[in-house]
Design a protein around this motif. Structure first.
Motif, PDB file in Angstrom:
ATOM      1  N   VAL A   8       0.828  -1.204   0.000  1.00 24.22           N
ATOM      2  CA  VAL A   8       0.000   0.000   0.000  1.00 24.22           C
ATOM      3  C   VAL A   8       0.862   1.254   0.000  1.00 24.22           C
ATOM      4  O   VAL A   8       0.487   2.275  -0.574  1.00 24.22           O
ATOM      5  CB  VAL A   8      -0.939   0.001   1.237  1.00 24.22           C
ATOM      6  CG1 VAL A   8      -1.741   1.292   1.311  1.00 24.22           C
ATOM      7  CG2 VAL A   8      -1.877  -1.196   1.193  1.00 24.22           C
ATOM      8  N   MET A   9       2.034   1.165   0.605  1.00 21.29           N
ATOM      9  CA  MET A   9       2.885   2.345   0.754  1.00 21.29           C
ATOM     10  C   MET A   9       3.269   2.965  -0.587  1.00 21.29           C
ATOM     11  O   MET A   9       3.179   4.180  -0.767  1.00 21.29           O
ATOM     12  CB  MET A   9       4.159   1.982   1.538  1.00 21.29           C
ATOM     13  CG  MET A   9       3.930   1.747   3.019  1.00 21.29           C
ATOM     14  SD  MET A   9       5.404   1.088   3.856  1.00 21.29           S
ATOM     15  CE  MET A   9       6.582   2.421   3.598  1.00 21.29           C
ATOM     16  N   LYS A  10       3.705   2.130  -1.532  1.00 29.62           N
ATOM     17  CA  LYS A  10       4.202   2.673  -2.792  1.00 29.62           C
ATOM     18  C   LYS A  10       3.125   3.390  -3.597  1.00 29.62           C
ATOM     19  O   LYS A  10       3.322   4.544  -3.964  1.00 29.62           O
ATOM     20  CB  LYS A  10       4.861   1.574  -3.633  1.00 29.62           C
ATOM     21  CG  LYS A  10       5.445   2.114  -4.942  1.00 29.62           C
ATOM     22  CD  LYS A  10       6.418   1.151  -5.589  1.00 29.62           C
ATOM     23  CE  LYS A  10       5.754   0.003  -6.267  1.00 29.62           C
ATOM     24  NZ  LYS A  10       6.705  -0.796  -7.104  1.00 29.62           N
ATOM     25  N   PRO A  11       1.966   2.772  -3.891  1.00 32.25           N
ATOM     26  CA  PRO A  11       0.955   3.506  -4.656  1.00 32.25           C
ATOM     27  C   PRO A  11       0.388   4.703  -3.908  1.00 32.25           C
ATOM     28  O   PRO A  11       0.043   5.711  -4.521  1.00 32.25           O
ATOM     29  CB  PRO A  11      -0.130   2.444  -4.920  1.00 32.25           C
ATOM     30  CG  PRO A  11       0.089   1.399  -3.891  1.00 32.25           C
ATOM     31  CD  PRO A  11       1.558   1.371  -3.641  1.00 32.25           C
ATOM     32  N   ALA A  12       0.302   4.604  -2.574  1.00 30.94           N
ATOM     33  CA  ALA A  12      -0.211   5.738  -1.805  1.00 30.94           C
ATOM     34  C   ALA A  12       0.755   6.917  -1.878  1.00 30.94           C
ATOM     35  O   ALA A  12       0.356   8.066  -2.071  1.00 30.94           O
ATOM     36  CB  ALA A  12      -0.448   5.335  -0.360  1.00 30.94           C
TER      37      ALA A  12
ATOM     38  N   GLY B  21      10.172   4.526  -9.368  1.00 30.96           N
ATOM     39  CA  GLY B  21       9.125   3.525  -9.524  1.00 30.96           C
ATOM     40  C   GLY B  21       9.225   2.391  -8.523  1.00 30.96           C
ATOM     41  O   GLY B  21       8.212   1.884  -8.044  1.00 30.96           O
ATOM     42  N   LEU B  22      10.435   1.992  -8.182  1.00 24.93           N
ATOM     43  CA  LEU B  22      10.631   0.880  -7.254  1.00 24.93           C
ATOM     44  C   LEU B  22      10.214   1.222  -5.834  1.00 24.93           C
ATOM     45  O   LEU B  22       9.641   0.392  -5.122  1.00 24.93           O
ATOM     46  CB  LEU B  22      12.105   0.449  -7.261  1.00 24.93           C
ATOM     47  CG  LEU B  22      12.606  -0.326  -8.479  1.00 24.93           C
ATOM     48  CD1 LEU B  22      14.112  -0.511  -8.395  1.00 24.93           C
ATOM     49  CD2 LEU B  22      11.908  -1.671  -8.609  1.00 24.93           C
TER      50      LEU B  22
ATOM     51  N   ALA C  57       4.043   8.066 -13.969  1.00 26.13           N
ATOM     52  CA  ALA C  57       4.520   6.873 -14.671  1.00 26.13           C
ATOM     53  C   ALA C  57       4.636   5.689 -13.716  1.00 26.13           C
ATOM     54  O   ALA C  57       4.266   4.557 -14.061  1.00 26.13           O
ATOM     55  CB  ALA C  57       5.868   7.161 -15.322  1.00 26.13           C
ATOM     56  N   GLY C  58       5.156   5.922 -12.507  1.00 29.46           N
ATOM     57  CA  GLY C  58       5.290   4.847 -11.534  1.00 29.46           C
ATOM     58  C   GLY C  58       3.947   4.281 -11.116  1.00 29.46           C
ATOM     59  O   GLY C  58       3.782   3.055 -10.990  1.00 29.46           O
ATOM     60  N   LEU C  59       2.972   5.157 -10.907  1.00 31.49           N
ATOM     61  CA  LEU C  59       1.640   4.701 -10.510  1.00 31.49           C
ATOM     62  C   LEU C  59       0.971   3.912 -11.629  1.00 31.49           C
ATOM     63  O   LEU C  59       0.309   2.902 -11.378  1.00 31.49           O
ATOM     64  CB  LEU C  59       0.778   5.901 -10.114  1.00 31.49           C
ATOM     65  CG  LEU C  59      -0.617   5.578  -9.573  1.00 31.49           C
ATOM     66  CD1 LEU C  59      -0.536   4.691  -8.342  1.00 31.49           C
ATOM     67  CD2 LEU C  59      -1.366   6.861  -9.247  1.00 31.49           C
TER      68      LEU C  59
END
Length: 243
Positions: free
Chosen positions: A43-47, A145-146, A184-186
């Motif tokens: 959840v952390m990355k997309p949030a 992105g990572l 782009a990452g999302l």
């Protein structure tokens, strides 16, 4: 809302305001707050990327309006950072890898805040080579992105150290760099995880910002959330596993 939910919301809002003032979007602050709150890495990355988009959009608009932006500096960076940020976003790292990686990023961000606090902008500006900017963009895009950061915490000190632009231009360019990398990452995250509802990110960001009911469950803290998120396959929202 639980007290810890209110505290997390306040911390995220403060981080957004402070980082936006210097041309950043606050991802390192969001990630630190969510990590301390026990939010799942899934959840952390997309949030963080979603919050980045909102804050970086505001910062980019403000800096661009006052002329604190450089197209010659910007386009070579994003030419390579956008595809690499998408690739990085589509990669799902195990918690054992993601957490230490984010930890390194956060430690770097803290050290940078102290080391560059007294940097002056009186040095002569140099013109960077386009191929070097493209290489920097590719590396920072992949890292963005990572991890879920926009790359600004790495780009700004690098541009300042190499004297490739003045401080105000660096801030504006970094804000736009963070914006496109976060988008782009999302998109990479969503392309890799089709079972993740498209509205989930928007909902989590809105709930973080205004503290609406449902936020604890959406980000993985509070009642009703599966505490076995690391055991759930892929990046499915853990409230769907029934545990």
């Amino acid at each position: 809302m639980l007290p810890e939910d209110i505290i997390l919301t306040v911390v995220i809002l403060l981080a957004a305001m402070l980082y936006a003032a210097v041309g950043h979007a606050g991802a390192s602050g969001y990630l630190a707050a969510m990590a301390l709150a026990g939010v799942s890495p899934a959840v952390m990355k997309p949030a963080a990327l979603s919050l980045n988009i909102l804050v970086a959009l505001i910062a980019t608009t403000k800096y661009y309006r006052v002329g604190a932006f450089s197209w010659p500096l910007f386009w070579p960076l994003v030419l390579t950072s956008i595809p690499f940020a998408f690739i990085g976003g589509s990669v799902t790292l195990d918690a054992e890898i993601y957490k230490p990686l984010v930890g390194i990023v956060l430690v770097y961000a803290a050290c940078r805040a102290f080391l560059w606090a007294d940097t002056r902008s009186s040095l002569a500006i140099r013109s960077p080579r386009k191929v070097l900017l493209m290489a920097v963009g590719a590396a920072l895009g992949l890292l963005s992105g990572l991890t879920g950061v926009g790359g600004g915490i790495f780009l700004s000190p690098l541009l300042l150290f190499l004297r490739w632009a003045e401080v105000r231009v660096i801030s504006g360019t970094a804000a736009a760099f963070i914006l496109v990398n976060s988008i782009a990452g999302l998109l990479g995250v969503i392309s890799r995880v089709p079972e993740l509802p498209r509205w989930w990110v928007v909902l989590s960001v809105r709930n973080m910002a205004v503290g609406q009911p449902g936020y604890p469950e959406a980000v993985g803290i509070g009642s009703g959330y599966c505490r076995h998120q690391d055991d759930c396959p892929g990046m499915k929202p853990c409230w769907g596993c029934g545990n």
